[in-house]
Enzyme design. Structure first.
Site, PDB file in Angstrom:
ATOM      1  N   ARG A   1     -23.903  50.133  37.889  1.00  0.00           N
ATOM      2  CA  ARG A   1     -24.551  51.223  38.232  1.00  0.00           C
ATOM      3  C   ARG A   1     -25.696  51.804  36.673  1.00  0.00           C
ATOM      4  O   ARG A   1     -24.831  52.032  36.065  1.00  0.00           O
ATOM      5  CB  ARG A   1     -24.265  52.015  39.403  1.00  0.00           C
ATOM      6  CG  ARG A   1     -24.621  52.107  40.689  1.00  0.00           C
ATOM      7  CD  ARG A   1     -23.509  53.231  41.544  1.00  0.00           C
ATOM      8  NE  ARG A   1     -23.427  54.584  41.121  1.00  0.00           N
ATOM      9  CZ  ARG A   1     -22.297  54.614  42.245  1.00  0.00           C
ATOM     10  NH1 ARG A   1     -22.124  54.923  43.027  1.00  0.00           N
ATOM     11  NH2 ARG A   1     -22.277  56.277  41.586  1.00  0.00           N
TER      12      ARG A   1
ATOM     13  N   ARG B   1     -20.263  63.145  34.950  1.00  0.00           N
ATOM     14  CA  ARG B   1     -20.180  63.140  35.578  1.00  0.00           C
ATOM     15  C   ARG B   1     -18.898  64.321  36.291  1.00  0.00           C
ATOM     16  O   ARG B   1     -18.231  64.456  37.195  1.00  0.00           O
ATOM     17  CB  ARG B   1     -19.825  61.928  36.899  1.00  0.00           C
ATOM     18  CG  ARG B   1     -21.188  61.411  36.242  1.00  0.00           C
ATOM     19  CD  ARG B   1     -21.340  59.716  37.285  1.00  0.00           C
ATOM     20  NE  ARG B   1     -20.960  59.322  38.315  1.00  0.00           N
ATOM     21  CZ  ARG B   1     -20.967  57.599  38.202  1.00  0.00           C
ATOM     22  NH1 ARG B   1     -21.254  57.403  37.059  1.00  0.00           N
ATOM     23  NH2 ARG B   1     -20.564  57.473  39.276  1.00  0.00           N
TER      24      ARG B   1
ATOM     25  N   LYS C   1     -13.802  57.822  47.081  1.00  0.00           N
ATOM     26  CA  LYS C   1     -14.668  58.020  48.186  1.00  0.00           C
ATOM     27  C   LYS C   1     -14.940  57.727  49.282  1.00  0.00           C
ATOM     28  O   LYS C   1     -14.786  57.090  50.475  1.00  0.00           O
ATOM     29  CB  LYS C   1     -15.005  59.515  47.724  1.00  0.00           C
ATOM     30  CG  LYS C   1     -14.609  60.254  47.119  1.00  0.00           C
ATOM     31  CD  LYS C   1     -15.211  61.511  46.572  1.00  0.00           C
ATOM     32  CE  LYS C   1     -16.944  60.816  46.011  1.00  0.00           C
ATOM     33  NZ  LYS C   1     -16.845  60.517  44.551  1.00  0.00           N
TER      34      LYS C   1
ATOM     35  N   ARG D   1     -20.995  68.389  48.069  1.00  0.00           N
ATOM     36  CA  ARG D   1     -20.777  69.160  46.560  1.00  0.00           C
ATOM     37  C   ARG D   1     -20.667  70.616  45.258  1.00  0.00           C
ATOM     38  O   ARG D   1     -20.133  70.288  44.439  1.00  0.00           O
ATOM     39  CB  ARG D   1     -21.210  68.414  45.009  1.00  0.00           C
ATOM     40  CG  ARG D   1     -20.673  67.047  45.841  1.00  0.00           C
ATOM     41  CD  ARG D   1     -21.515  65.935  44.994  1.00  0.00           C
ATOM     42  NE  ARG D   1     -21.224  64.770  45.329  1.00  0.00           N
ATOM     43  CZ  ARG D   1     -21.286  63.442  44.315  1.00  0.00           C
ATOM     44  NH1 ARG D   1     -21.676  63.327  43.454  1.00  0.00           N
ATOM     45  NH2 ARG D   1     -21.472  61.951  45.402  1.00  0.00           N
TER      46      ARG D   1
HETATM   47  P1  AP5 Z   1     -15.347  53.793  44.934  1.00  0.00           P
HETATM   48  O1  AP5 Z   1     -15.038  53.534  45.783  1.00  0.00           O
HETATM   49  O2  AP5 Z   1     -17.321  53.205  44.547  1.00  0.00           O
HETATM   50  O3  AP5 Z   1     -15.881  55.279  44.499  1.00  0.00           O
HETATM   51  P2  AP5 Z   1     -16.516  56.418  44.883  1.00  0.00           P
HETATM   52  O4  AP5 Z   1     -15.323  57.539  44.916  1.00  0.00           O
HETATM   53  O5  AP5 Z   1     -17.405  56.549  45.667  1.00  0.00           O
HETATM   54  O6  AP5 Z   1     -17.153  56.645  43.393  1.00  0.00           O
HETATM   55  P3  AP5 Z   1     -19.132  56.705  43.143  1.00  0.00           P
HETATM   56  O7  AP5 Z   1     -19.052  56.473  41.713  1.00  0.00           O
HETATM   57  O8  AP5 Z   1     -19.673  56.401  44.553  1.00  0.00           O
HETATM   58  O9  AP5 Z   1     -18.444  58.039  43.782  1.00  0.00           O
HETATM   59  P4  AP5 Z   1     -19.741  59.829  43.185  1.00  0.00           P
HETATM   60  O10 AP5 Z   1     -19.555  60.156  43.688  1.00  0.00           O
HETATM   61  O11 AP5 Z   1     -19.635  59.783  41.664  1.00  0.00           O
HETATM   62  O12 AP5 Z   1     -20.952  58.547  42.996  1.00  0.00           O
HETATM   63  P5  AP5 Z   1     -22.411  59.248  43.857  1.00  0.00           P
HETATM   64  O13 AP5 Z   1     -22.761  57.865  44.489  1.00  0.00           O
HETATM   65  O14 AP5 Z   1     -21.575  60.025  45.663  1.00  0.00           O
HETATM   66  O15 AP5 Z   1     -14.567  52.856  43.979  1.00  0.00           O
HETATM   67  C1  AP5 Z   1     -14.693  52.686  42.662  1.00  0.00           C
HETATM   68  C2  AP5 Z   1     -14.674  51.494  42.132  1.00  0.00           C
HETATM   69  O16 AP5 Z   1     -12.916  51.334  42.367  1.00  0.00           O
HETATM   70  C3  AP5 Z   1     -14.762  50.574  42.423  1.00  0.00           C
HETATM   71  O17 AP5 Z   1     -15.200  49.126  41.865  1.00  0.00           O
HETATM   72  C4  AP5 Z   1     -13.779  50.678  43.921  1.00  0.00           C
HETATM   73  O18 AP5 Z   1     -14.030  48.728  44.297  1.00  0.00           O
HETATM   74  C5  AP5 Z   1     -12.839  49.901  43.442  1.00  0.00           C
HETATM   75  N1  AP5 Z   1     -11.554  51.163  44.153  1.00  0.00           N
HETATM   76  C6  AP5 Z   1     -11.511  52.044  45.097  1.00  0.00           C
HETATM   77  N2  AP5 Z   1     -10.619  52.039  45.379  1.00  0.00           N
HETATM   78  C7  AP5 Z   1      -9.730  51.553  44.673  1.00  0.00           C
HETATM   79  C8  AP5 Z   1      -7.808  50.920  45.135  1.00  0.00           C
HETATM   80  N3  AP5 Z   1      -7.431  52.115  45.843  1.00  0.00           N
HETATM   81  N4  AP5 Z   1      -7.201  50.154  44.486  1.00  0.00           N
HETATM   82  C9  AP5 Z   1      -8.159  49.496  43.605  1.00  0.00           C
HETATM   83  N5  AP5 Z   1      -9.554  49.574  43.513  1.00  0.00           N
HETATM   84  C10 AP5 Z   1     -10.404  50.311  43.988  1.00  0.00           C
HETATM   85  O19 AP5 Z   1     -23.613  60.139  43.575  1.00  0.00           O
HETATM   86  C11 AP5 Z   1     -23.712  59.878  42.441  1.00  0.00           C
HETATM   87  C12 AP5 Z   1     -25.247  60.501  41.756  1.00  0.00           C
HETATM   88  O20 AP5 Z   1     -25.855  60.526  43.190  1.00  0.00           O
HETATM   89  C13 AP5 Z   1     -24.367  62.141  41.737  1.00  0.00           C
HETATM   90  O21 AP5 Z   1     -23.967  61.769  40.170  1.00  0.00           O
HETATM   91  C14 AP5 Z   1     -25.330  63.071  41.722  1.00  0.00           C
HETATM   92  O22 AP5 Z   1     -26.305  62.933  40.650  1.00  0.00           O
HETATM   93  C15 AP5 Z   1     -25.831  62.479  42.653  1.00  0.00           C
HETATM   94  N6  AP5 Z   1     -25.299  62.970  44.327  1.00  0.00           N
HETATM   95  C16 AP5 Z   1     -25.088  62.661  45.706  1.00  0.00           C
HETATM   96  N7  AP5 Z   1     -23.854  63.277  46.156  1.00  0.00           N
HETATM   97  C17 AP5 Z   1     -24.663  64.679  45.710  1.00  0.00           C
HETATM   98  C18 AP5 Z   1     -25.132  66.198  45.959  1.00  0.00           C
HETATM   99  N8  AP5 Z   1     -23.655  66.045  47.304  1.00  0.00           N
HETATM  100  N9  AP5 Z   1     -25.517  66.743  45.816  1.00  0.00           N
HETATM  101  C19 AP5 Z   1     -26.254  66.550  44.512  1.00  0.00           C
HETATM  102  N10 AP5 Z   1     -25.798  65.422  43.908  1.00  0.00           N
HETATM  103  C20 AP5 Z   1     -25.363  63.967  44.339  1.00  0.00           C
END
Ligand code: AP5
Length: 209
Positions: free
Chosen positions: A156, A167, A9, A84
């Site tokens: 992380r 997750r 994402k 979410r």
């Molecule tokens: P990346 O782009 O980082 O993936 P992502 O979907 O953004 O992953 P996240 O882990 O950041 O999502 P998440 O939703 O779990 O975490 P968030 O920070 O929002 O890509 C992943 C990897 O793959 C990277 O290494 C990238 O380079 C690689 N990659 C990507 N695309 C690729 C491709 N096409 N080909 C090859 N490689 C590729 O949330 C973290 C925590 O915060 C949550 O668990 C929760 O506790 C809290 N939180 C955040 N938002 C909320 C909310 N709205 N409500 C409540 N809690 C929240």
């Protein structure tokens, strides 16, 4: 941007931002920043994030409402990681209505659990500027150092295998059902999370017009 953890994402949000000149609002980065600064919200959020739980809606909705009222977002924005939960989607509806805005698209990024688990172990993130790398598909130019700002890269805390599993469960239970909510509006666009990185800009432009 809606999709399981690690599906890509954030990566796709940054590409769309560059293509269309629209800022990205990433709740994960905003919460990690609050944790790093030791704010009241950050202190509460930390435990939930470390366990892979959703941070309480009350806190996230407040943080997002405050951010969306800032002037740089007047011409539109990309929401990465919000909403979410049903309560967050309700809050977003209210905020958009108040501002006379509408959701143009819900980008559903798809990727299977095995690929996600394999991928997140190789992710490295910059705690200073939020840039994201992958040891195989997108390595930094110098090992362990952010190309953008020169800070040290980290794995992380929530990218440990047992937290990733949780997750994914939380995503299935609380977030995935939101797809049904947006289905009727005809605004969902599916993007495969394993599309090669160099093909993503063309694919996203084709989808978004
Ligand atoms: P990346 O782009 O980082 O993936 P992502 O979907 O953004 O992953 P996240 O882990 O950041 O999502 P998440 O939703 O779990 O975490 P968030 O920070 O929002 O890509 C992943 C990897 O793959 C990277 O290494 C990238 O380079 C690689 N990659 C990507 N695309 C690729 C491709 N096409 N080909 C090859 N490689 C590729 O949330 C973290 C925590 O915060 C949550 O668990 C929760 O506790 C809290 N939180 C955040 N938002 C909320 C909310 N709205 N409500 C409540 N809690 C929240």
């Amino acid at each position: 941007m809606l999709g399981p953890p690690g599906s890509g994402k954030g990566t796709q949000a940054r590409i769309i931002s560059e293509l269309y000149g629209v800022p990205v609002v990433t709740t994960g980065d905003m919460l990690r920043d609050a944790v790093a600064r030791g704010t009241e919200h950050g202190r509460v959020a930390k435990g939930y994030m470390d366990r892979g739980e959703l941070v309480p809606d009350r806190i996230v909705n407040m943080v997002v409402q405050e951010r969306l009222s800032m002037p740089d977002l007047g011409a539109g924005f990309i929401l990465d990681g919000f909403p979410r939960s049903t309560a967050q989607a309700d809050a977003l509806d209210r905020i958009l209505k108040e501002r006379g805005l509408r959701l143009d698209y819900v980008i559903h990024v798809t990727l299977g659990d095995e690929a996600i688990a394999a991928r997140l172990g190789n992710r490295r993130s910059c705690p200073a500027c939020g840039a994201v790398y992958h040891l195989e598909s997108k390595p930094p130019k110098a090992a362990g150092v952010c190309d953008e700002c020169g800070s040290g890269l980290i794995l992380r805390d929530d990218d440990q295998p047992e937290v990733i599993r949780h997750r994914l469960e939380v995503y299935r239970e609380k977030t995935r059902p939101l797809l049904e909510r947006y289905e009727g509006a005809g605004i969902i666009r599916e993007v495969p999370g394993d599309c090669p990185l160099d093909e993503l800009p063309r694919l996203l432009r084709k989808i978004l017009g």
